[in-house]
Design a protein around this motif. Structure first.
Motif, short mmCIF file in Angstrom:
data_model
loop_
_atom_site.label_atom_id
_atom_site.label_comp_id
_atom_site.label_asym_id
_atom_site.label_seq_id
_atom_site.Cartn_x
_atom_site.Cartn_y
_atom_site.Cartn_z
N PRO A 1 0.82 -1.21 0.00
CA PRO A 1 0.00 0.00 0.00
C PRO A 1 0.86 1.26 0.00
O PRO A 1 1.86 1.34 0.72
CB PRO A 1 -0.80 -0.12 1.31
N PRO A 2 0.49 2.27 -0.79
CA PRO A 2 1.28 3.50 -0.90
C PRO A 2 0.98 4.45 0.26
O PRO A 2 0.27 5.45 0.10
CB PRO A 2 0.82 4.08 -2.24
N LEU A 3 1.50 4.15 1.43
CA LEU A 3 1.16 4.90 2.64
C LEU A 3 2.30 5.83 3.06
O LEU A 3 3.47 5.49 2.90
CB LEU A 3 0.84 3.93 3.78
N TYR A 4 1.93 6.98 3.62
CA TYR A 4 2.89 7.91 4.23
C TYR A 4 2.73 7.77 5.75
O TYR A 4 1.78 8.26 6.34
CB TYR A 4 2.61 9.34 3.78
N LYS A 5 3.69 7.10 6.37
CA LYS A 5 3.51 6.65 7.74
C LYS A 5 3.65 7.76 8.78
O LYS A 5 3.35 7.54 9.96
CB LYS A 5 4.47 5.50 8.03
N ASP A 6 4.08 8.96 8.36
CA ASP A 6 4.14 10.07 9.31
C ASP A 6 2.88 10.93 9.27
O ASP A 6 2.81 11.97 9.94
CB ASP A 6 5.38 10.94 9.06
N LEU A 7 1.87 10.50 8.48
CA LEU A 7 0.58 11.18 8.46
C LEU A 7 -0.42 10.39 9.28
O LEU A 7 -0.27 9.18 9.49
CB LEU A 7 0.05 11.30 7.02
N THR A 8 -1.47 11.06 9.74
CA THR A 8 -2.58 10.34 10.36
C THR A 8 -3.47 9.76 9.26
O THR A 8 -3.36 10.14 8.08
CB THR A 8 -3.43 11.26 11.25
N VAL A 9 -4.34 8.84 9.64
CA VAL A 9 -5.28 8.26 8.69
C VAL A 9 -6.11 9.36 8.02
O VAL A 9 -6.28 9.38 6.79
CB VAL A 9 -6.20 7.25 9.40
N GLN A 10 -6.61 10.28 8.81
CA GLN A 10 -7.44 11.37 8.28
C GLN A 10 -6.65 12.24 7.31
O GLN A 10 -7.13 12.59 6.23
CB GLN A 10 -7.97 12.22 9.45
N GLU A 11 -5.42 12.60 7.68
CA GLU A 11 -4.58 13.44 6.82
C GLU A 11 -4.28 12.75 5.50
O GLU A 11 -4.32 13.37 4.43
CB GLU A 11 -3.29 13.80 7.54
N TYR A 12 -3.97 11.47 5.58
CA TYR A 12 -3.62 10.72 4.37
C TYR A 12 -4.80 10.64 3.41
O TYR A 12 -4.65 10.85 2.19
CB TYR A 12 -3.15 9.32 4.76
N LEU A 13 -5.98 10.33 3.92
CA LEU A 13 -7.15 10.23 3.05
C LEU A 13 -7.54 11.60 2.49
O LEU A 13 -8.01 11.69 1.34
CB LEU A 13 -8.32 9.60 3.81
N HIS A 14 -7.31 12.64 3.26
CA HIS A 14 -7.56 14.00 2.75
C HIS A 14 -6.63 14.27 1.56
O HIS A 14 -7.07 14.81 0.52
CB HIS A 14 -7.32 15.02 3.87
N TYR A 15 -5.37 13.88 1.70
CA TYR A 15 -4.39 14.06 0.62
C TYR A 15 -4.79 13.25 -0.62
O TYR A 15 -4.77 13.75 -1.75
CB TYR A 15 -3.02 13.64 1.13
N CYS A 16 -5.19 11.98 -0.41
CA CYS A 16 -5.59 11.12 -1.53
C CYS A 16 -6.82 11.67 -2.23
O CYS A 16 -6.93 11.62 -3.46
CB CYS A 16 -5.86 9.70 -1.04
N GLY A 17 -7.77 12.21 -1.44
CA GLY A 17 -8.97 12.78 -2.04
C GLY A 17 -8.65 13.96 -2.94
O GLY A 17 -9.25 14.13 -4.00
N GLN A 18 -7.68 14.78 -2.53
CA GLN A 18 -7.26 15.90 -3.36
C GLN A 18 -6.61 15.41 -4.65
O GLN A 18 -6.83 15.97 -5.73
CB GLN A 18 -6.30 16.80 -2.59
N LEU A 19 -5.80 14.33 -4.54
CA LEU A 19 -5.18 13.75 -5.74
C LEU A 19 -6.25 13.24 -6.71
O LEU A 19 -6.07 13.33 -7.93
CB LEU A 19 -4.24 12.61 -5.36
N HIS A 20 -7.33 12.70 -6.15
CA HIS A 20 -8.41 12.19 -7.01
C HIS A 20 -9.29 13.32 -7.56
O HIS A 20 -10.20 13.05 -8.35
CB HIS A 20 -9.28 11.21 -6.22
N GLY A 21 -9.05 14.56 -7.14
CA GLY A 21 -9.81 15.68 -7.66
C GLY A 21 -11.18 15.87 -7.03
O GLY A 21 -12.05 16.50 -7.64
N LEU A 22 -11.38 15.33 -5.83
CA LEU A 22 -12.67 15.53 -5.18
C LEU A 22 -12.84 16.98 -4.75
O LEU A 22 -11.90 17.61 -4.26
CB LEU A 22 -12.77 14.62 -3.95
N SER A 23 -14.02 17.50 -4.92
CA SER A 23 -14.30 18.88 -4.54
C SER A 23 -14.29 19.02 -3.02
O SER A 23 -14.40 18.04 -2.28
CB SER A 23 -15.64 19.33 -5.09
N LYS A 24 -14.19 20.27 -2.53
CA LYS A 24 -14.16 20.50 -1.08
C LYS A 24 -15.44 20.01 -0.41
O LYS A 24 -15.41 19.49 0.70
CB LYS A 24 -13.96 21.99 -0.81
#
Length: 308
Positions: free
Chosen positions: A86-109
């Protein structure tokens, strides 16, 4: 059911080596396809082509009706992918990581936070959403990998070895999640665990030496499961030709002169006829035991039959 993947006549060469040869298949919404193959069979190469990470040498791939080579960006919007690591950034929290992935996927605010909450809930991550990824167990990290793959609610979800390294309870939970995802998406599950296919999938395909040698529904595997094996032992060496002539016997595998594996059709079980023939001939029956045939046996027999 909606056709989500159309792969037609895929070839992939590395120099003169043909890693994938004339592979064609489809995936529909509501299907979970178990993708099996021995090491070096071309399974990973095929999955990388489906995800747009490798370009086919020839052939075509459509994702949700969009040609992957002609319009990769649009086609990939319908894809969610979990690689074997899994492409995980282990110094982020779960919430922070999914927020980052959502932005990469182009999800609106406005769509981002509800999507994160839904993914966390579906993957059982709500209790750990504020924890650092590096502090999570392997099972939670694998769940998070699946969460990032489904965050943007893609039509097609591709999971590469999603249960590797998990304990039995975690494996059961991930398999249940895969079955749930398969109800509203199309899922491709790459795995070496054949029981996982039986437990989670609606269809199975086996690739060997770059070619598909089986593409069948789990229900349709009954035709391959309609054969069994009897382990037979006698005191004196029997005449295998006369035993092979008994109705229902498919073939006889001689382990020793007095120990046999008799392959037979379940729908025409020859056990009684074999017993009567052995006793009548005076070979003195010492054992007649049915051996359970599993998907492992199907896998091995299919791949062995295809060896050069």
């Amino acid at each position: 059911m909606t056709l989500l993947i159309e792969a037609e006549h895929l070839y992939r060469y590395y120099g003169k080596q043909c890693a994938v040869k004339d592979v064609s298949f489809t995936l529909k919404r509501g299907e979970v396809l178990g993708f099996l193959g021995p090491n070096g069979a071309g399974k990973t190469t095929t999955m990388q082509m489906l995800c747009g990470l490798l370009t086919p040498s020839s052939g075509s791939i459509k994702i949700n009706g969009v040609d992957l080579s002609a319009n990769a960006k649009t086609a990939k919007q319908s894809l969610g992918y979990l690689p074997d690591t899994p492409p995980l950034y282990k110094d982020l929290t779960v919430q922070e990581y999914l927020h980052y992935c959502g932005q990469l996927h182009g999800l609106s605010k406005t769509a981002l936070l509800p999507a994160i909450s839904q993914a966390q809930e579906r993957c059982g991550l709500l209790e750990v959403k504020r924890r650092l990824i590096g502090q999570l167990s392997k099972g939670f990290q694998q769940r998070l990998g699946i969460a990032q793959a489904i965050l943007h609610n893609p039509d097609v979800i591709i999971l590469d070895e999603p249960t590797v390294g998990l304990d039995p309870l975690q494996i059961r939970e991930i398999r249940a999640l895969i079955r749930e995802l398969g109800q509203s998406h199309g899922v491709i599950l790459s795995t070496h665990i054949l029981s996982e296919v039986q437990d989670s999938c609606t269809h199975v395909q086996i690739i060997h030496q770059g070619q598909l040698i089986l593409h069948e529904s789990i229900a349709g595997l009954a035709q391959f499961m309609d054969t069994g094996i009897l382990q037979v032992a006698t005191r004196l060496a029997p005449d295998t030709d006369s035993l092979a002539a008994i109705p229902g016997v498919l073939r006889i595998e001689a382990l020793t002169a007095t120990h046999l594996h008799i392959h037979y059709r379940l729908s025409a079980n020859p056990s009684q006829a074999l017993t009567a023939a052995i006793i009548a001939a005076g070979w003195e029956l010492q054992e007649l035991t049915p051996l359970k045939k599993s998907m492992e046996d199907i896998f091995i027999s299919l791949t062995e039959d295809k060896r050069p």
